[in-house]
Design a protein around this motif. Structure first.
Motif: not given
Length: 531
Positions: A203, A205, A208, A213, A215, A221, A225-228, A275
């Motif tokens: 995660y 925050w 950014n 981050l 994300i 953020q 926030c989770r890194i999907g 990313n």
């Protein structure tokens, strides 16, 4: 000594007698011109410039000679962290946190914005023991033993994760999106924060603006926030640079994201990435990573312990991981870092101890001083009976009891290979293992046969670095056979994280029925089969 203190110029004027008493040091400051020193009797000293009172000596005066940091003496310091503000945090082994230095953004966590010339304890962290600390430029983060995160200080970009943008004068738990989750590690960039969960999720925050981050966008953020993009990938360590982030997987792969103006992502160009990007490199399996929010430098430890660096290194922009001459991250940062500051404290050992080890290492396999020759596969290894008796119970029994070998000057050995047996004997002299990772299993077999428990632990650490989806089932069975509980648990958790792939491997199919049954029962208790 695990690293050469002489690589850090700030220590050049220290008296040899004082150096011999040092246990731990850390170098910080925008120019690498401040240092904290902990001696073996738990006294804490500061040295260098004293901007904003960051030495903690009670005044704002610089010093060329070590000066005591009185409030920390005899506190049994575990680690330090520092912000480029500058402010400093100290964590004791009892789980207490102390802060001092610049406080214009409330980064000391004492409820005020007054400069701190001396360390004071940070309260409002609850009753649970703190196990880790991290600093951004002007914010601070702490992790407790239950995996809960606390943050305070500057919050203009959301870096303390409180959902608002006002500065935070005292520690508060970061609950948004982390409630009920156990955090295993924390790290800070300049104005951002990362948290690694126990299950390998990441995660982030805060700021950014260049994608630090990870994300998928460039939006700040205010809450974690989770890194999907990393879902399904198990991360075991994160490290933050000024505006970039490194992440190490449990399979030794390296992901990067964020700012890249100096090539600090190591992807061969200077393009930012919002990313995670898998780094293509020639380092082999990566076992460790390092970065710090002071600079745009990245560090990784590859196969064989070789240290690689890239990014902003001594004024140059290096865009791909490049091998250094070093096998120690501290030495690499001292010589290549811009500025040369430490990513974590350096633990030292006394010169006298180092000298003894050096002499023993020189004596190993020296036919001019040895009184015993061990032949393995027709090759000779020259050793000393006295050293073997002192270091190894197996040899002590051999030479003190009526064994046939006790009266021989040449002993033939055929149970283990020459390479592994020589590495074992050298370990008895030097306390280090000079052996490729792929030979660690045979050395573990030897350590088990000779009841060398410390050597077993070293072997297990080596084996962990070589675990893959294809071999984890085999190593799991070996760990059970040798009663190596730490390795067994590590293999089990690794297998759970890659369950589908592992159960389809040839090595899993070869496991005996009882081992498979036990594995499935444990996996069920861990919740793998829940729907």
């Amino acid at each position: 000594m695990c690293s050469d203190l002489r690589n850090w110029p700030i220590f050049s004027l220290l008296e040899p007698e004082f150096v011999s008493r040092i246990y731990m040091v850390t170098v910080y400051g925008n120019l690498g011109n401040e240092a904290l020193i902990v001696t073996r009797d738990k006294m804490v000293y500061a040295l260098g410039s004293n901007i904003a009172g960051c030495l903690g000596t009670g005044d704002a005066h610089s010093t060329l000679c070590p000066k005591k940091v009185e409030p920390l003496c005899e506190k049994d310091i575990k680690t330090f962290s520092y912000g480029s503000g500058p402010h400093v945090l100290a964590l004791t082994k009892d789980g207490e946190v102390y802060s001092w230095g610049h406080n214009g953004y409330c980064e000391l966590g004492n409820g005020t914005c007054n400069q701190g010339l001396s360390p004071t304890q940070v309260n409002s962290l609850g009753i649970k023991r703190i196990v880790d600390i991290a600093c951004g430029s002007h914010h601070s983060v702490a992790l407790n033993e239950d995996g809960e995160v606390y943050a305070w200080g500057q919050n203009n970009c959301g870096q303390v994760g409180s959902s608002i943008s006002t500065n935070q004068g005292a520690p508060r738990q970061v609950n948004s999106n982390l409630a009920g989750k156990k955090v295993a590690q924390i790290a800070c960039g300049q104005t951002s924060t990362m948290a690694l969960l126990e299950n390998g999720e990441v995660y982030g925050w805060g700021y950014n603006g260049v994608g630090q981050l990870g994300i998928g966008n460039y939006v700040n953020q205010m809450t974690p926030c989770r890194i999907g993009a990393l879902l399904g990938t198990v991360i075991v360590k994160v490290a933050c640079g000024y505006v970039h982030t490194l992440a190490l997987t449990d399979e030794g792969e390296l992901y990067v994201w964020g700012g890249n103006s100096y090539g600090q992502l190591g992807i061969g160009n200077k393009t930012n990435a919002c990313n995670p990007v898998l780094v293509k490199h020639e380092m082999g399996r990566v076992s460790d990573i390092a970065a710090l929010h002071y600079n745009h430098t990245s560090v990784a430890v590859g196969e064989g312990g070789r240290v690689y660096m890239w990014g902003h290194c001594r004024g140059q922009s290096i865009t791909t991981p490049t091998a250094t001459p070093f096998s120690n991250v501290h030495d690499a940062l001292a010589c290549w870092g811009s500025p040369s500051v430490m990513h974590k404290p350096l633990i030292l050992y006394a010169d006298e101890e180092s000298g003894i080890l050096q002499c023993l290492g020189t004596a190993f396999d020296d036919p001019s001083t040895s009184d015993l020759t061990i032949q393995v596969d027709g090759q000779c290894i020259h050793v000393h009976k006295a050293i073997l008796k002192i270091r190894c119970p197996y040899f002590r029994n051999m030479f003190q009891h009526n064994w046939t070998e006790s009266n021989q000057s040449i002993i033939e050995h055929d149970q283990f290979s020459y390479v592994v047996y020589k590495a074992f004997l050298k370990y008895l002299y030097t306390d280090t293992i000079d052996l490729p990772v792929e030979k660690a299993l045979e050395l573990l077999d030897l350590a088990n046969a000779y009841c060398e428990n410390t050597l077993k632990k070293h072997c297990i650490r080596m084996i962990k670095q070589g675990i893959t989806v294809s071999n984890v089932a085999y190593l799991y069975s070996i760990a059970i056979e040798y009663n190596a509980e730490e390795l067994e648990e590590f293999c089990f958790k690794f297998a759970l994280n890659h369950m589908t792939a592992v159960t389809q491997t040839e090595n899993f199919a070869k496991l005996d029925e009882n081992t498979v049954k036990t594995f499935i029962i444990k996996a069920g208790k861990a919740g793998v089969f829940r729907t």
